[in-house]
Design a protein around this motif. Sequence first.
Motif, mmCIF file in Angstrom:
data_model
loop_
_atom_site.group_PDB
_atom_site.id
_atom_site.type_symbol
_atom_site.label_atom_id
_atom_site.label_comp_id
_atom_site.label_asym_id
_atom_site.label_seq_id
_atom_site.Cartn_x
_atom_site.Cartn_y
_atom_site.Cartn_z
ATOM 1 N N TYR A 64 0.830 -1.198 0.000
ATOM 2 C CA TYR A 64 0.000 0.000 0.000
ATOM 3 C C TYR A 64 0.875 1.263 0.000
ATOM 4 N N ASP A 65 2.182 1.092 0.134
ATOM 5 C CA ASP A 65 3.100 2.241 0.181
ATOM 6 C C ASP A 65 3.510 2.670 -1.219
ATOM 7 N N THR A 66 2.557 2.678 -2.096
ATOM 8 C CA THR A 66 2.808 2.930 -3.520
ATOM 9 C C THR A 66 3.234 4.365 -3.802
ATOM 10 N N ARG A 67 2.521 5.302 -3.211
ATOM 11 C CA ARG A 67 2.696 6.708 -3.595
ATOM 12 C C ARG A 67 4.135 7.203 -3.453
ATOM 13 N N PRO A 68 4.774 7.037 -2.295
ATOM 14 C CA PRO A 68 6.151 7.528 -2.202
ATOM 15 C C PRO A 68 7.117 6.796 -3.119
ATOM 16 N N MET A 69 6.853 5.524 -3.395
ATOM 17 C CA MET A 69 7.740 4.759 -4.273
ATOM 18 C C MET A 69 7.666 5.264 -5.704
ATOM 19 N N VAL A 70 6.445 5.616 -6.145
ATOM 20 C CA VAL A 70 6.283 6.154 -7.496
ATOM 21 C C VAL A 70 6.818 7.579 -7.579
ATOM 22 N N GLN A 71 6.533 8.371 -6.561
ATOM 23 C CA GLN A 71 7.015 9.758 -6.561
ATOM 24 C C GLN A 71 8.532 9.833 -6.653
ATOM 25 N N SER A 72 9.196 8.968 -5.897
ATOM 26 C CA SER A 72 10.671 9.002 -5.855
ATOM 27 C C SER A 72 11.309 8.381 -7.088
ATOM 28 N N GLY A 73 10.516 7.627 -7.864
ATOM 29 C CA GLY A 73 11.064 6.938 -9.028
ATOM 30 C C GLY A 73 11.671 5.595 -8.692
ATOM 31 N N ASP A 74 11.484 5.113 -7.454
ATOM 32 C CA ASP A 74 11.978 3.787 -7.084
ATOM 33 C C ASP A 74 11.276 2.706 -7.895
ATOM 34 N N VAL A 75 10.038 2.957 -8.248
ATOM 35 C CA VAL A 75 9.315 2.100 -9.193
ATOM 36 C C VAL A 75 8.704 2.996 -10.261
ATOM 37 N N ALA A 76 8.413 2.400 -11.391
ATOM 38 C CA ALA A 76 7.881 3.183 -12.510
ATOM 39 C C ALA A 76 6.404 3.487 -12.352
ATOM 40 N N ALA A 77 5.692 2.581 -11.660
ATOM 41 C CA ALA A 77 4.243 2.731 -11.554
ATOM 42 C C ALA A 77 3.731 1.857 -10.416
ATOM 43 N N GLY A 78 2.476 2.075 -10.072
ATOM 44 C CA GLY A 78 1.879 1.268 -9.017
ATOM 45 C C GLY A 78 0.370 1.186 -9.154
ATOM 46 N N HIS A 79 -0.130 0.062 -8.729
ATOM 47 C CA HIS A 79 -1.571 -0.215 -8.658
ATOM 48 C C HIS A 79 -2.095 0.553 -7.448
ATOM 49 N N PHE A 80 -2.998 1.524 -7.671
ATOM 50 C CA PHE A 80 -3.407 2.340 -6.529
ATOM 51 C C PHE A 80 -4.742 3.026 -6.773
ATOM 52 N N PHE A 81 -5.233 3.651 -5.697
ATOM 53 C CA PHE A 81 -6.523 4.327 -5.692
ATOM 54 C C PHE A 81 -6.403 5.727 -6.292
ATOM 55 N N VAL A 82 -7.542 6.261 -6.723
ATOM 56 C CA VAL A 82 -7.556 7.576 -7.355
ATOM 57 C C VAL A 82 -7.137 8.691 -6.395
ATOM 58 N N GLY A 83 -7.106 8.401 -5.102
ATOM 59 C CA GLY A 83 -6.601 9.386 -4.141
ATOM 60 C C GLY A 83 -5.184 9.830 -4.451
ATOM 61 N N ALA A 84 -4.467 9.044 -5.257
ATOM 62 C CA ALA A 84 -3.119 9.426 -5.682
ATOM 63 C C ALA A 84 -3.130 10.678 -6.547
ATOM 64 N N MET A 85 -4.314 11.128 -6.967
ATOM 65 C CA MET A 85 -4.405 12.380 -7.735
ATOM 66 C C MET A 85 -3.898 13.567 -6.915
ATOM 67 N N VAL A 86 -3.865 13.435 -5.605
ATOM 68 C CA VAL A 86 -3.253 14.469 -4.756
ATOM 69 C C VAL A 86 -1.811 14.698 -5.204
ATOM 70 N N ASP A 87 -1.085 13.604 -5.452
ATOM 71 C CA ASP A 87 0.309 13.705 -5.884
ATOM 72 C C ASP A 87 0.404 14.202 -7.322
ATOM 73 N N VAL A 88 -0.505 13.741 -8.157
ATOM 74 C CA VAL A 88 -0.496 14.150 -9.566
ATOM 75 C C VAL A 88 -0.705 15.660 -9.679
ATOM 76 N N PHE A 89 -1.660 16.187 -8.925
ATOM 77 C CA PHE A 89 -1.911 17.629 -8.958
ATOM 78 C C PHE A 89 -0.682 18.418 -8.500
ATOM 79 N N ALA A 90 0.084 17.836 -7.586
ATOM 80 C CA ALA A 90 1.262 18.529 -7.051
ATOM 81 C C ALA A 90 2.460 18.447 -7.997
ATOM 82 N N ASN A 91 2.446 17.479 -8.925
ATOM 83 C CA ASN A 91 3.570 17.313 -9.847
ATOM 84 C C ASN A 91 3.057 16.769 -11.175
ATOM 85 N N GLN A 92 2.313 17.605 -11.889
ATOM 86 C CA GLN A 92 1.686 17.157 -13.128
ATOM 87 C C GLN A 92 2.695 16.933 -14.249
ATOM 88 N N LYS A 93 3.885 17.466 -14.099
ATOM 89 C CA LYS A 93 4.917 17.277 -15.114
ATOM 90 C C LYS A 93 5.405 15.825 -15.142
#
Length: 359
Positions: free
Chosen positions: A223-252
């Motif tokens: 469930y610790d997907t978000r920080p792993m994807v944000q940092s680039g430790d993994v390319a992607a992750g299976h996760f809930f739409v709540g991750a849009m919080v991170d997308v809005f903060a770094n849309q690039k």
Amino acid sequence: MTKASRVVRATRAKLLGSARAAAFTLSALIATTALGQAAELNIYNWGEYINPAVLKKFEEETEIKVNLSTYSSNEEMLAKIQGGATGYDVVFPSVHMHDIMSKLDLLEKTDINAYEGFKNIDPAFLRAKSDPKGEYCLPYAFGTVGIVYNRKVLGKDVVGWKDLIATVKEKGLKFTLLDDMREVLAVGLILNGHKVNSTDPAELQQAADTIIAMKPDVAAFTYDTRPMVQSGDVAAGHFFVGAMVDVFANQKDLGYVIPEEGATMYQEDMCVLKTAPNKDNAMKFMQFYTRPDIAALNVSQQTNGTANVPARQLTPDQIKNSKEINPTPETMQRLQIFEDLGSGVRQLDRVWTKVKTAQ
């Protein structure tokens, strides 16, 4: 009157006065205690699944103190309630758990559907089979389970599971899957054209084989997907739409997609427990949450969807215009929601063990 008589009467009067005083003190204590109990509300919700500003506003408007406890899964919540926990008033089960709790006679009939604010609720979200009219619970929030990804690492946007798997294999990258039996097996079922509520052994084995074939490219079930994807430790992750919080903060660099092959959606309902010690306050909170401004306040921090139709227009533009948070009708047709499988869940348990232990 003899001196002795006067002493007896005086003593009796003193005792009577002390008794009255004690009775008054006891009455006052009982009244104060009752008032204290009436001025509380005990909410049991998923972790970080409610905007603290919503609770604060409720407290300010009603002078009812809100105590918030959290859980991480439907099963954890149910076990706590069945284990004898009696202090909770309001819980937020997913739709299939709403049905399970109804079967177990754990939910209070609230008649929230008769409240004037219920007109704001889209009837399409009355999904619980045990509560088709909304006589017990109020639709709270919904969302999708898709793929959050780092396009800087992937070098592209992805459109679904097949695209992601091909890309990570080609580039030697990794992705994560949720540590959740039903969500992960649902991916396997969807990729093989089956329904996510299937209990057919052959279909489940096919789904398990599909997931097992992915495992060399899976960094973790987590469930610790978000920080792993944000940092680039993994390319992607299976996760809930709540991750849009991170997308809005770094849309690039970040994106979230509802897979083109289809996906699951979740929905939680707000329910009052039969054992709730503060039922009146629980009803006040449920009624409070039918207000569009309150539902919108919650969504603005949660980035989930809401069943409260007028609330959608009150949310920030980036949420209101997001097709990930508010899927189009066409996308909604590709989404499936979990149902109570009863004893059929044992079939899932068997293949899930195979998935987790496969090398």
